[in-house]
Design an enzyme around this catalytic site. Structure first.
Site, short mmCIF file in Angstrom:
data_model
loop_
_atom_site.label_atom_id
_atom_site.label_comp_id
_atom_site.label_asym_id
_atom_site.label_seq_id
_atom_site.Cartn_x
_atom_site.Cartn_y
_atom_site.Cartn_z
CB SER A 130 147.68 87.91 103.44
OG SER A 130 148.89 87.66 102.76
CG HIS A 172 151.94 84.53 104.53
ND1 HIS A 172 151.06 83.49 104.33
CD2 HIS A 172 151.38 85.61 103.92
CE1 HIS A 172 150.02 83.91 103.62
NE2 HIS A 172 150.19 85.20 103.36
CD GLU A 199 151.17 80.47 105.86
OE1 GLU A 199 150.86 79.26 105.97
OE2 GLU A 199 151.73 80.95 104.85
#
Lengths: 277, 277
Positions: A130, A172, A199
């Site tokens: 992330s 994401h 993800e």
């Protein structure tokens, strides 16, 4: 592209930590398996205790004996001798999620930053998920608007930690409808390839190539092939017109050549034939 | 492509009905302005009274004097003489949102279907939003999974109402993260261009060209340029690998040539220069 001997594991967030933990296990395997010495850096998150404890638990469960966490809440921390020593001896360093600007603001230009680059060049595996994925490149996405058409002014960019050149990374990707903001980013810098990582999906970068692992896909946006864009004529918040963007979608096991800006075709065809036979 | 004399107004859902109503006003203008005779067909929705009343109100507010709604709750309705007569005399027909399968199941092959095609070929303007947009093409998306990487089995397709050929249409495009499902659709049928239309955005189709209007953009996905796809080797629910898809993003005022599968470059450049001077 990366000139380091160490591989990069760049994860699109929300990697599996309960089930088979495919991506985290691959990171550990690359870092030496049960002999790995792992440092988890929680600088990106404002919940370093919780996030750190979660990764300690999962790496312990995977079988890593030597794993520790390192938080940085101010730039003084980032020069702590104990942390420097742990990273000098680590075979793998893992950056958690959070806010990528915390990483660049708190670590940029510190002794730890220097040691991370030196050790990675020598072969230490570097992973990030992330925010920890976004910061890997020379120019990174700081924040942006999801679920919109490409527009000027919807994506804020800034300097990243410079572990990989030639790309801008978003994470994401499918789950948060981010193609508009990644198109906006590469429209500004068509020499950078846009990597949209889903993800529980990662790219493992080895020199000029990467391979995809995990359950989703990586979308590569190549704006180098643009034949027209209205970027130069736009005012603030204008809608972007983009003609002739090239797009590739690579799921698990597929490889991409960053230098030639193209998927690796021959190996993939061989793989497909092997699967069928 | 469309051989009809009437234009098509294909709307990505959630068109403005409170403010300047740009898209609905353009539909009315094309249909004859204050002299327009509009029929709103609510067949797609299970709330025909509410949805019908809403469009009656907005078209009335825009200044249309002759506007009526027509619901179809079963195939017998779809042959009602009064509806046939209204559509014979209409200058514009508007399909509301709902479920596109209700449109094909309840109208397909009826007398109304035949009259709609005949009148559209003669010049009647045909508009549709959301489900009413999807049904316009020869092959339509029935439903699909949003916010995912392109995968086999995530998008269900079927025959549409055949008002425009050569395209597959998706709506609420950026807002619902639908690029994965549209890529999955065109990976199966690379001869069809994928048109991803954002909310409050429309394409106005005139023969082989369309122009974009509204506040978002239209994403055109051309899988004709694919140099490799693993489609043929995949089992059910497999992750798609797609190399070399071409993608264009066209905001308001930009035009696309469906026959040449390319944005109209010269006019757009002229437009940009005009804007700057």
């Amino acid at each position: 592209m990366s000139n380091s001997r160490g591989k990069l594991v760049v994860i699109g967030g929300a990697e599996d930590k309960q089930g088979e933990c495919l991506i985290l296990r691959e990171f550990v395997r690359l870092a030496g398996g049960s002999n790995a010495r792992i440092v988890v850096i929680t600088v990106a998150t404002e919940l370093p205790l919780e996030v750190g404890a979660q990764y300690l638990e999962v790496f312990d469960r995977i079988g890593v004996e030597d794993v520790r966490t390192f938080d940085v809440s101010n730039r003084e921390n980032a020069n702590a001798a104990s942390a420097a020593k742990a990273i000098e001896q680590a075979t793998g360093v893992f950056f958690t999620g959070g806010d990528q600007v915390r990483i660049t603001n708190l670590l940029g230009g510190t002794k730890i930053d220097m040691i991370l680059h030196k050790r990675h060049e020598e072969g230490m595996i570097l992973a990030g998920t992330s925010a920890g994925a976004s910061m890997m490149s020379n120019t990174m996405i700081i924040e942006g608007v999801p679920e919109t058409n490409p527009r000027l002014g919807i994506v804020e960019m800034g300097p990243g930690m410079e572990f990989i050149s030639g790309v801008v990374i978003d994470q994401h990707f499918a789950q948060r409808g981010r193609i508009g903001r990644l198109l906006s980013a590469v429209a500004q810098y068509p020499h950078h390839l846009g990597l949209g990582i889903d993800e529980n999906t990662a790219v493992v970068v080895d020199g000029n190539e990467f391979e995809v692992i995990g359950s989703g896909a990586v979308t590569i946006i190549d704006a180098g092939s643009l034949i027209y864009s209205n970027f130069a004529e736009l005012h603030k918040n204008g809608d972007l017109a983009l003609f002739g963007v090239k797009l590739h979608v690579l799921p698990s096991d597929y490889r991409f050549d960053l230098q030639n800006r193209a998927p690796v075709l021959q190996q993939n065809l061989n793989k497909a034939e092997k699967t069928r036979s």
